[in-house]
Scaffold this active site. Structure first.
Site, short mmCIF file in Angstrom:
data_model
loop_
_atom_site.label_atom_id
_atom_site.label_comp_id
_atom_site.label_asym_id
_atom_site.label_seq_id
_atom_site.Cartn_x
_atom_site.Cartn_y
_atom_site.Cartn_z
N GLU A 97 10.24 0.72 10.32
CA GLU A 97 11.28 1.72 10.06
C GLU A 97 10.61 3.06 10.27
OE1 GLU A 97 13.22 4.43 8.88
OE2 GLU A 97 13.11 3.75 6.80
N CYS A 103 13.80 10.23 6.85
CA CYS A 103 13.77 9.70 8.22
C CYS A 103 15.13 9.80 8.89
CB CYS A 103 13.27 8.27 8.22
SG CYS A 103 14.05 7.27 6.96
N GLU A 119 10.73 15.20 15.58
CA GLU A 119 11.07 15.09 14.16
C GLU A 119 10.24 16.10 13.37
OE1 GLU A 119 9.71 11.54 11.95
OE2 GLU A 119 11.72 11.45 11.08
N LYS A 166 0.84 -1.20 0.00
CA LYS A 166 0.00 0.00 0.00
C LYS A 166 0.88 1.26 0.00
CE LYS A 166 -1.80 2.71 2.96
NZ LYS A 166 -1.74 4.00 2.23
P1 NAI Z 1 2.02 7.98 8.38
O1 NAI Z 1 2.84 7.12 9.27
O2 NAI Z 1 0.64 8.33 8.79
O3 NAI Z 1 1.89 7.29 6.95
C1 NAI Z 1 2.75 6.29 6.44
C2 NAI Z 1 1.92 5.21 5.74
O4 NAI Z 1 1.10 4.54 6.70
C3 NAI Z 1 0.96 5.74 4.68
O5 NAI Z 1 0.91 4.82 3.61
C4 NAI Z 1 -0.37 5.76 5.41
O6 NAI Z 1 -1.49 5.68 4.57
C5 NAI Z 1 -0.26 4.52 6.27
N1 NAI Z 1 -1.12 4.52 7.44
C6 NAI Z 1 -1.67 5.57 8.10
N2 NAI Z 1 -2.40 5.13 9.13
C7 NAI Z 1 -2.33 3.79 9.15
C8 NAI Z 1 -2.87 2.77 9.98
N3 NAI Z 1 -3.61 3.06 11.03
N4 NAI Z 1 -2.58 1.49 9.70
C9 NAI Z 1 -1.80 1.17 8.65
N5 NAI Z 1 -1.27 2.08 7.82
C10 NAI Z 1 -1.52 3.38 8.07
O7 NAI Z 1 2.84 9.28 8.08
P2 NAI Z 1 2.28 10.69 7.52
O8 NAI Z 1 1.00 11.07 8.14
O9 NAI Z 1 2.29 10.58 6.07
O10 NAI Z 1 3.41 11.67 8.07
C11 NAI Z 1 3.34 12.19 9.38
C12 NAI Z 1 4.70 12.29 10.00
O11 NAI Z 1 5.29 11.01 10.10
C13 NAI Z 1 5.71 13.08 9.20
O12 NAI Z 1 5.59 14.45 9.41
C14 NAI Z 1 6.99 12.52 9.71
O13 NAI Z 1 7.35 13.12 10.93
C15 NAI Z 1 6.68 11.08 9.94
N6 NAI Z 1 7.07 10.23 8.79
C16 NAI Z 1 8.23 9.54 8.87
C17 NAI Z 1 8.63 8.77 7.80
C18 NAI Z 1 9.90 8.03 7.83
O14 NAI Z 1 10.42 7.65 6.79
N7 NAI Z 1 10.43 7.73 8.99
C19 NAI Z 1 7.87 8.71 6.56
C20 NAI Z 1 6.63 9.44 6.59
C21 NAI Z 1 6.29 10.16 7.68
#
Ligand code: NAI
Ligand code: MG
Length: 513
Positions: free
Chosen positions: A292, A326, A423, A218
């Protein structure tokens, strides 16, 4: 410069669009050969000449593009223009069920293929990514907002490299754990973020397939298009039906995948919050999990470092990919004796950063991926301004439309301040000083995260001594943000667990007998 003149300026710099550059290296020549470019900001930012974007995009299940059961579609935007790029199917629990079913069916044959044969499919996918690199890179810049320089030189070649590298492992799995036999896990659910959409898809799919698993992936809701292009590439490579399935949607679609009883493993990259939620959701089930998550990585500069190179390293460490990384080097730690000089040079260098049109090959910083992320960055910068320290941002002009944020830093920030701990996931750096290597280590480790760290010194012994005491999964010396499929990537503490890449990454997709 006003926004209007910015557009006018862009109109005259047609040569620079999408890698068609003034100074052309052989790589660039190869990449852009024969592609005509009319220049006009709007058209080029949403160029349909090179990339055919379908207005309506379906799910990829069982080797076919299929309509979602709900009949619902969501929009994905170009964050550099705020225009809608396409509509994308929203998978509900029935669609996720169908995708898992297709993956389960495919597992029966895929897991029985010889490693040699699986490897051949992975090689084929890698080669098609290379052949279609230009299309892939432009689509990624359009959907994500990141500069073409990065999608062309980092994301796309690295995505191909992950398939090549894992193709090589497919027939050598008996060497992953010498003396033991290994078996695939089954159906793997993979959930990826928006900061490196195609690269994360490759990073997750390639090792899973090499090990004999099948996949339901996804992508993130703001950047689904390159995963769907990868689905097309997978079709072109004639990968057996159902080995890879791609379900688009938001958090609920992800949660459906996590909760599905017939999934054997979840691999997640994203926020620490959602990572925690997933961990809770699968507690007590048989599912395996790798996470991760976020980071707040320290970037340490010793007084004996090559200063000008370290400046470039710091720029790349925090402003690469708009800071949506990240492992971004978001906490700069400077040895006190050089801090004044370093900050002065950093300011001068930041004035030269080019921000704007992601499809301009000279652009260093593109668009922030979404309005929500921009708001989050702005809020945190607002908090930073109330907490003290010198705030600096260069005098750059932002485009009139789109989500943009200037690169900036806070100098002299205490380790207790919000910006030293949270972050930001944007182009925001904090700077503090230290006097001894011991103090540098203490400050670097003073974080709930432990994903990465960087250090700069001309002294090899110092690098080894300090690196051995840093609690981070990835440590760079005299460079930063260099990625390689042969090297395991992953973190400590709130940065998650499990490793991806290298021999260690394969362990996340295998059962050891
Ligand atoms: P997120 O963690 O909400 O989204 C990442 C993925 O998880 C997306 O595909 C999303 O649709 C999915 N997702 C969301 N809720 C879920 C659930 N309950 N169960 C399963 N999958 C789910 O991250 P978001 O909202 O895009 O970004 C928010 C913050 O997260 C950013 O500002 C940043 O601080 C952090 N982040 C860190 C990342 C990294 O590479 N470490 C990558 C993206 C975001
Ligand atoms: Mg988008």
């Amino acid at each position: 410069m006003q926004a209007g003149t910015q557009n006018k300026k862009l109109k005259t710099s047609s040569k620079n669009v999408a890698g068609r550059g003034v100074e052309s290296t052989s790589y660039q020549n190869r990449f852009v050969k024969g592609i005509p470019f009319k220049f006009d900001y709007e058209a080029s930012v949403e160029s349909t000449e090179v990339v055919k974007i379908k207005s309506q995009n379906e799910l990829f299940i069982g080797g076919k593009f299929v309509k979602p059961q709900s009949g619902k579609y969501f929009k994905t935007l170009n964050p550099a223009t705020e225009n809608v790029l396409a509509e994308v199917a929203e998978a509900n629990s029935t669609d996720v069920d169908l995708a898992v079913l297709a993956a389960r069916k495919a597992f029966a044959t895929w897991s029985k293929l010889s490693g040699h044969e699986r490897g051949r499919y992975l090689f084929k996918i890698a080669r098609i990514i290379q052949e279609r690199a230009r299309e892939v890179a432009i689509l990624e810049s359009l959907d994500n907002g990141k500069p073409i320089k990065e999608t062309r030189d980092v994301d796309t070649p690295l995505a191909a490299a992950h398939f090549f590298y894992h193709a090589g492992w497919a027939d050598k799995l008996e060497y992953v754990v010498p003396g033991r036999s290994v078996a695939p896990l089954g159906v793997v659910g993979q959930i990826i973020p928006w900061n490196f959409p195609l690269l994360m898809a490759a990073w997750k799919i390639a090792p899973a397939l090499a090990c004999g698993n099948t996949v339901v992936l996804k992508p993130a809701e703001t950047t689904p298009l390159t995963a769907l292009l990868l689905a097309e590439i997978i079709q072109q490579a004639e990968l057996p039906e159902g080995v890879v399935n791609i379900v688009t949607g938001a958090g609920e679609t992800g949660a459906n995948l996590v909760d599905h009883p017939d999934v054997n493993k979840i691999a997640f990259t994203g926020s620490t919050d959602i990572g925690r939620r997933i961990q809770k959701a699968i507690a007590g089930t048989q599912k395996r999990l790798t996470l991760e998550l976020g980071g707040k990585s320290a970037h340490i500069i010793f007084e004996d470092a090559a200063i000008d190179q370290a400046i470039e390293g710091v720029i790349n460490g925090i402003y690469f990919n708009q800071g949506h990384v990240c492992c971004a080097g978001s906490r700069l730690l400077l040895e006190e004796s050089i801090s004044e000089l370093f900050v002065k040079k950093l300011k001068k260098r930041m004035q030269k950063i080019r921000i704007g049109n992601p499809l301009d090959k000279n652009t260093d910083i593109g668009a922030i991926n979404s309005a929500g992320e921009l708001q989050k960055i702005q809020n945190l910068v607002g908090v930073g301004k109330t907490e003290g320290g010198e705030f600096f941002e260069p005098n750059l002009t932002l485009p009139s439309k789109g989500y943009f944020h200037k690169p900036c830093f806070f100098n002299g920030v205490s380790s207790a301040a919000t910006l030293s701990r949270v972050e930001v996931f944007g182009p925001v750096l904090t700077i503090a000083t230290f006097r001894t290597p011991e103090e540098a280590v203490l400050k670097a480790n003073d974080t709930p995260y432990g994903l990465a760290a960087g250090l700069w010194s001309e002294k090899g012994s110092k690098i080894h001594k300090v690196a051995s005491r840093l609690r981070a999964g990835v440590i760079w010396a005299n460079t930063y943000n260099k990625f390689d499929p042969t090297s395991p990537f992953g973190g400590y503490y709130e940065s998650g667990f499990g490793r991806e890449g290298g021999r260690h990454g394969l362990l996340g997709y295998l059962e050891v007998k």
